[in-house]
Design an enzyme around this catalytic site. Sequence first.
Site, mmCIF file in Angstrom:
data_model
loop_
_atom_site.group_PDB
_atom_site.id
_atom_site.type_symbol
_atom_site.label_atom_id
_atom_site.label_comp_id
_atom_site.label_asym_id
_atom_site.label_seq_id
_atom_site.Cartn_x
_atom_site.Cartn_y
_atom_site.Cartn_z
ATOM 1 N N ASP A 55 3.854 -7.812 2.116
ATOM 2 C CA ASP A 55 2.981 -6.966 2.987
ATOM 3 C C ASP A 55 1.873 -7.907 3.639
ATOM 4 O O ASP A 55 2.165 -8.973 3.717
ATOM 5 C CB ASP A 55 2.457 -5.679 2.400
ATOM 6 C CG ASP A 55 1.705 -4.613 3.095
ATOM 7 O OD1 ASP A 55 2.568 -3.822 3.687
ATOM 8 O OD2 ASP A 55 0.635 -4.566 3.401
ATOM 9 N N LYS A 114 3.769 0.674 -4.647
ATOM 10 C CA LYS A 114 2.985 -0.521 -3.682
ATOM 11 C C LYS A 114 1.978 -1.348 -4.778
ATOM 12 O O LYS A 114 1.797 -0.711 -5.785
ATOM 13 C CB LYS A 114 2.416 0.216 -2.507
ATOM 14 C CG LYS A 114 1.912 -0.810 -1.576
ATOM 15 C CD LYS A 114 2.850 -0.973 -0.409
ATOM 16 C CE LYS A 114 2.504 -1.875 0.517
ATOM 17 N NZ LYS A 114 3.539 -2.130 1.703
#
Length: 448
Positions: free
Chosen positions: A169, A129
């Site tokens: 995201d 991430k």
Amino acid sequence: MTELHTKLHDIYDEVARRNPGEDEFHQAVYEVLNSLGPVVDKHPDYVDRAVIRRLCEPERQIIFRVPWLDDSGDVQVNRGFRVEFNSALGPFKGGLRFHPSVYLGIIKFLGFEQIFKNSLTGLPIGGGKGGSDFDPKGRSDGEVMRFCQSFMTELYRHLGEYTDVPAGDIGVGMREIGYMFGQYKRITNRYESGVFTGKGITWGGSQVRTEATGYGTVFFVDEILRSRGQSFDGKKVVVSGSGNVAIYAIEKVSALGGTVIACSDSTGFVHDPAGIDLDLLKEIKEKRRARLAEYAEARGSSQLVANRSVWEVECDIALPCATQNEVSGTDARHLIESGCQIVAEGANMPCTPEAVKYFEDAGVTFAPGKAVNAGGVATSALEMQQNASRDSWTFSDTEARLAEIMRRIHHRCLATADEYGQPGNYVAGANIAGFIRVADAMLALGLV
Ligand code: NDP
């Protein structure tokens, strides 16, 4: 918090001690370890060969400066992150988040969750991430582009279709992916489609990727309902957020016969008993990038409610689709008292541990994000598959694959929960099934 298995207690203490101040990361690790007691009883190897300790330590963490020029010609400086958590199952895979709240602890919690989520899909993708504390809100298109280019000028050297493959995201959609992919292509002189997912259809993207997380969330809930002989027909649903995940969750709930009666953004929520007007919501959120107050104004029949929680609205099904820890213990009590039967996390870790405990005690079905929202990354893996074969599939074919993947994840969660003596416990099922696949790969690969 419940007490951890004795063999896992020390591991958690070590994580908390070595990663001070990273509260969300501690929370995510605790939540997974809390499910692994019966697993380490059955397979002591996972502790003896330090698989769990290794899983809690990212393979690589990159933190970098992102300088860029704003429209006034002033220099702005942000911080960029990429946490490459685990590549036992495939290249690091996970989104980039641009939001002012981003710091290392948020990226590590998201990266840690991503390992198990990606494992659950059954597809060949590891976990990672990244993101930045950059706030795209109120920034011009030119400013967003310059920021993305500067971000990628550092990050590109760590990426590659076989190494690390980012996606979107919070705060990162197709526009931002375009600017970053463009900069990557320019620096490397390679049209390497498989290095990003969430691309536009005309430049290597996949059908259904935009819709995938929201649709997948609703497919998962549909599986829960089907397993009880029920359907979305006539169900009242509340969705938090009004971004990518929320919008497409609302779309699919309506298509399956339910009614979404409320949604929110960071300024408040709208309660629309007749059902959210999705075309209007898309126009305001996707095209105009405006606030929810404009929806209420244009709709006439609903008002923006500020300083109160969307979870006060009575519903049968709650889909938190905004951000971490948005459902407090108080919110959980409101939902339970209003008769909510299912809570399924479209966002990552939106329910606090206290809220989850209330749901469990009250017999409300609770399904965790790492299973429920896995449709996004699963469709990203389908995008990588199409890029690798220079192919592109139709919308209906891709959506059918997504639905099948969600059906399998749901089945895997329930079957694993049964196997470990916790029937119907989606948290245990998701954590254990996700863990075992990646842990076995780590054992097979030697000391990595
Ligand atoms: P978006 O940026 O498109 O939308 C986020 C929504 O949540 C917006 O309505 C935003 O409101 C609201 N929100 C964000 N932060 C806060 C906050 N601190 N307080 C209140 N509201 C907030 O993001 P996505 O829809 O892509 O992501 C939503 C969640 O889903 C995240 O948890 C993400 O990690 C998760 N997820 C996303 C996937 C994807 O494919 N996009 C895949 C899997 C999980 P506002 O605009 O006012 O800030």
